[in-house]
Design a protein around this motif. Structure first.
Motif, mmCIF file in Angstrom:
data_model
loop_
_atom_site.group_PDB
_atom_site.id
_atom_site.type_symbol
_atom_site.label_atom_id
_atom_site.label_comp_id
_atom_site.label_asym_id
_atom_site.label_seq_id
_atom_site.Cartn_x
_atom_site.Cartn_y
_atom_site.Cartn_z
ATOM 1 N N MET A 1 0.864 -1.074 0.264
ATOM 2 C CA MET A 1 0.045 0.052 -0.068
ATOM 3 C C MET A 1 0.805 1.243 -0.052
ATOM 4 O O MET A 1 1.821 1.197 0.648
ATOM 5 C CB MET A 1 -0.966 -0.243 0.961
ATOM 6 N N LYS A 2 0.449 2.182 -0.831
ATOM 7 C CA LYS A 2 1.143 3.442 -0.847
ATOM 8 C C LYS A 2 0.165 4.806 -0.854
ATOM 9 O O LYS A 2 -1.082 4.532 -1.091
ATOM 10 C CB LYS A 2 2.349 3.483 -1.944
ATOM 11 N N PHE A 3 0.612 5.893 -0.488
ATOM 12 C CA PHE A 3 -0.407 7.229 -0.497
ATOM 13 C C PHE A 3 0.370 8.243 -1.116
ATOM 14 O O PHE A 3 1.828 8.237 -0.939
ATOM 15 C CB PHE A 3 -0.998 7.393 0.807
ATOM 16 N N ALA A 4 -0.109 9.195 -1.616
ATOM 17 C CA ALA A 4 0.410 10.324 -2.127
ATOM 18 C C ALA A 4 -0.670 11.577 -1.965
ATOM 19 O O ALA A 4 -1.757 11.331 -1.985
ATOM 20 C CB ALA A 4 0.973 10.411 -3.380
ATOM 21 N N SER A 5 -0.283 12.847 -1.930
ATOM 22 C CA SER A 5 -1.138 14.108 -1.646
ATOM 23 C C SER A 5 -0.878 14.869 -2.950
ATOM 24 O O SER A 5 0.185 15.228 -3.422
ATOM 25 C CB SER A 5 -0.812 14.778 -0.635
ATOM 26 N N LEU A 6 -2.105 15.285 -3.352
ATOM 27 C CA LEU A 6 -2.426 16.258 -4.454
ATOM 28 C C LEU A 6 -1.994 17.596 -3.897
ATOM 29 O O LEU A 6 -1.697 18.573 -4.841
ATOM 30 C CB LEU A 6 -3.658 16.092 -5.129
ATOM 31 N N LEU A 243 9.404 11.464 9.371
ATOM 32 C CA LEU A 243 8.677 12.735 9.556
ATOM 33 C C LEU A 243 8.651 13.419 8.185
ATOM 34 O O LEU A 243 9.975 13.662 7.933
ATOM 35 C CB LEU A 243 9.046 13.454 10.690
ATOM 36 N N ARG A 244 7.664 13.747 7.922
ATOM 37 C CA ARG A 244 7.405 14.571 6.553
ATOM 38 C C ARG A 244 6.356 15.710 6.729
ATOM 39 O O ARG A 244 5.390 15.549 7.528
ATOM 40 C CB ARG A 244 7.379 13.950 5.189
ATOM 41 N N ILE A 245 6.354 16.763 6.089
ATOM 42 C CA ILE A 245 5.561 17.887 6.091
ATOM 43 C C ILE A 245 4.831 17.811 4.590
ATOM 44 O O ILE A 245 5.471 18.209 3.727
ATOM 45 C CB ILE A 245 6.058 19.093 6.613
ATOM 46 N N ALA A 246 3.311 17.844 4.381
ATOM 47 C CA ALA A 246 2.841 18.046 3.289
ATOM 48 C C ALA A 246 2.619 19.569 2.974
ATOM 49 O O ALA A 246 2.471 20.341 3.830
ATOM 50 C CB ALA A 246 1.345 17.363 3.457
ATOM 51 N N CYS A 247 2.440 19.837 1.854
ATOM 52 C CA CYS A 247 2.321 21.389 1.326
ATOM 53 C C CYS A 247 1.077 21.686 0.645
ATOM 54 O O CYS A 247 0.612 20.628 -0.069
ATOM 55 C CB CYS A 247 3.691 21.881 0.936
ATOM 56 N N GLN A 248 0.753 22.740 0.451
ATOM 57 C CA GLN A 248 -0.558 23.079 -0.206
ATOM 58 C C GLN A 248 -0.226 23.006 -1.696
ATOM 59 O O GLN A 248 -1.013 22.176 -2.668
ATOM 60 C CB GLN A 248 -0.871 24.591 0.222
ATOM 61 N N GLU A 249 0.902 23.217 -2.232
ATOM 62 C CA GLU A 249 1.056 23.289 -3.738
ATOM 63 C C GLU A 249 1.609 22.186 -4.392
ATOM 64 O O GLU A 249 1.039 21.671 -5.534
ATOM 65 C CB GLU A 249 1.967 24.515 -4.085
ATOM 66 N N GLU A 250 2.305 21.294 -3.528
ATOM 67 C CA GLU A 250 3.002 20.047 -4.117
ATOM 68 C C GLU A 250 2.279 18.801 -3.367
ATOM 69 O O GLU A 250 2.512 17.780 -3.846
ATOM 70 C CB GLU A 250 4.508 20.026 -4.192
ATOM 71 N N GLY A 251 1.615 18.920 -2.213
ATOM 72 C CA GLY A 251 1.175 17.809 -1.401
ATOM 73 C C GLY A 251 2.460 16.904 -1.131
ATOM 74 O O GLY A 251 3.364 17.629 -0.288
ATOM 75 N N PHE A 252 2.701 15.825 -1.407
ATOM 76 C CA PHE A 252 4.141 14.927 -1.275
ATOM 77 C C PHE A 252 3.789 14.035 -2.214
ATOM 78 O O PHE A 252 2.549 13.379 -2.556
ATOM 79 C CB PHE A 252 4.128 14.394 0.066
ATOM 80 N N GLY A 253 4.855 13.315 -2.605
ATOM 81 C CA GLY A 253 4.926 12.059 -3.577
ATOM 82 C C GLY A 253 4.632 10.933 -2.970
ATOM 83 O O GLY A 253 4.364 10.576 -1.915
ATOM 84 N N TRP A 254 4.550 9.896 -3.841
ATOM 85 C CA TRP A 254 4.038 8.369 -3.472
ATOM 86 C C TRP A 254 4.881 8.093 -2.165
ATOM 87 O O TRP A 254 6.233 8.083 -2.147
ATOM 88 C CB TRP A 254 4.227 7.323 -4.606
ATOM 89 N N THR A 255 4.359 7.458 -1.094
ATOM 90 C CA THR A 255 5.063 6.939 -0.049
ATOM 91 C C THR A 255 4.457 5.625 0.354
ATOM 92 O O THR A 255 3.429 5.366 0.460
ATOM 93 C CB THR A 255 4.813 8.164 1.141
ATOM 94 N N ASP A 256 5.305 4.913 0.406
ATOM 95 C CA ASP A 256 5.170 3.326 0.999
ATOM 96 C C ASP A 256 4.791 3.245 2.517
ATOM 97 O O ASP A 256 5.285 3.849 3.200
ATOM 98 C CB ASP A 256 5.974 2.431 0.544
ATOM 99 N N VAL A 257 3.832 2.523 2.522
ATOM 100 C CA VAL A 257 3.216 2.207 4.004
ATOM 101 C C VAL A 257 3.937 0.773 4.309
ATOM 102 O O VAL A 257 3.846 -0.247 3.645
ATOM 103 C CB VAL A 257 1.582 1.822 3.953
ATOM 104 N N ILE A 258 4.930 0.884 5.136
ATOM 105 C CA ILE A 258 5.868 -0.228 5.551
ATOM 106 C C ILE A 258 5.810 -0.795 6.748
ATOM 107 O O ILE A 258 4.959 -0.090 7.849
ATOM 108 C CB ILE A 258 7.595 0.204 5.078
#
Length: 258
Positions: A1-6, A243-258
């Motif tokens: 499973m992985k997730f990403a933010s727009l 730890l990471r921080i999401a942003c309004q413009e870029e969100g964040f890229g694909w991140t694996d749930v490990i």
């Protein structure tokens, strides 16, 4: 499973969650607060075709979360899941869209994903947040909540990854140029989580499986990525958690749930 933010913030939110099992794969979008064109542009950045989505899941009816949901779903013939209260608040825009209702504590499946809705304190009709699972890993999502409750702490315990609201710094909000009524709303029991509240949540959680935490829904006016990062670091207390921080413009890229 992985997730990403727009993108994550008061100008629009959307989160992708993907799970695969053998030869099948399922991708859903949690909320859609952007225009159709902007959503498609951000999906393309992440390598996702709009028509490949299996569903859109809605947390609540505020425009930065639901503003683009029904137009996007109607264009691409994608089903939508949301609570009855959210549907009642947003139903004027739902014509021509396949809608399914969900409720607190009743898990439902979309392809390879199992979604568990849970209630949070927020100033909306029937707001829900979600825990997603592929049967092996759990991703918890918590934004748009005014205060910490034992129920949400229990629900998010044992997750492998967590998207956690760090909306505002208490001092920055108190000294902001926002009118008093808006400051009271944001900082109230049905507003948004402060950095301090996010620290408290992390301290209270069962973190035995937690490997990744991403701070989300930061206010551009009343927070900074540095302050949010410091709050998350305090909450994990030196544990080996990314730890990471999401942003309004870029969100964040694909991140694996490990």
């Amino acid at each position: 499973m992985k997730f990403a933010s727009l993108g994550s913030g008061s100008e629009g939110n959307a989160l992708l969650i993907t799970a695969a099992s053998g030869t099948t794969s399922t991708t859903v979008m949690l909320d859609c607060g952007f225009t159709i064109r902007e959503t498609e542009r951000r999906l393309e950045r992440l390598g996702v075709q709009a028509g490949s989505l299996s569903g859109v899941i809605v947390t609540h009816e505020h425009s930065d979360h639901v503003g683009g949901v029904f137009k996007f779903a109607r264009r691409h013939r994608i089903p939508v899941w949301l609570s009855y209260g959210t549907y009642q608040a947003a139903r004027r825009d739902a014509d021509g869209v396949e809608v399914s209702l969900c409720r607190d504590g009743e898990a439902f499946s979309i392809g390879d994903l199992l979604l568990l809705p849970y209630t949070v304190p927020h100033d909306a009709r029937e707001p829900l947040q979600y825990v997603a699972s592929d049967g092996a890993r759990r991703l918890g999502v918590l934004t748009d909540a005014g205060h910490v409750t034992p129920y949400l702490v229990e629900t998010l315990g044992g997750c492998d990854a967590l998207l956690l609201e760090c909306n505002h710094d208490l001092e920055m909000l108190a000294n902001s140029t926002y009118p008093p009524s808006l400051r009271r709303r944001i900082g109230g029991k049905f507003g948004h989580l402060s950095n301090a509240s996010s620290t408290d949540i992390l301290r209270s959680l069962d973190k035995s499986r937690l490997k990744t935490v991403i701070g989300a829904h930061l206010s551009k006016q009343n927070n900074t990525p540095q302050l949010a990062q410091a709050a998350l670091e305090e909450g994990i207390g030196g544990m080996a958690i990314a730890l990471r921080i999401a942003c309004q413009e870029e969100g964040f890229g694909w991140t694996d749930v490990i």
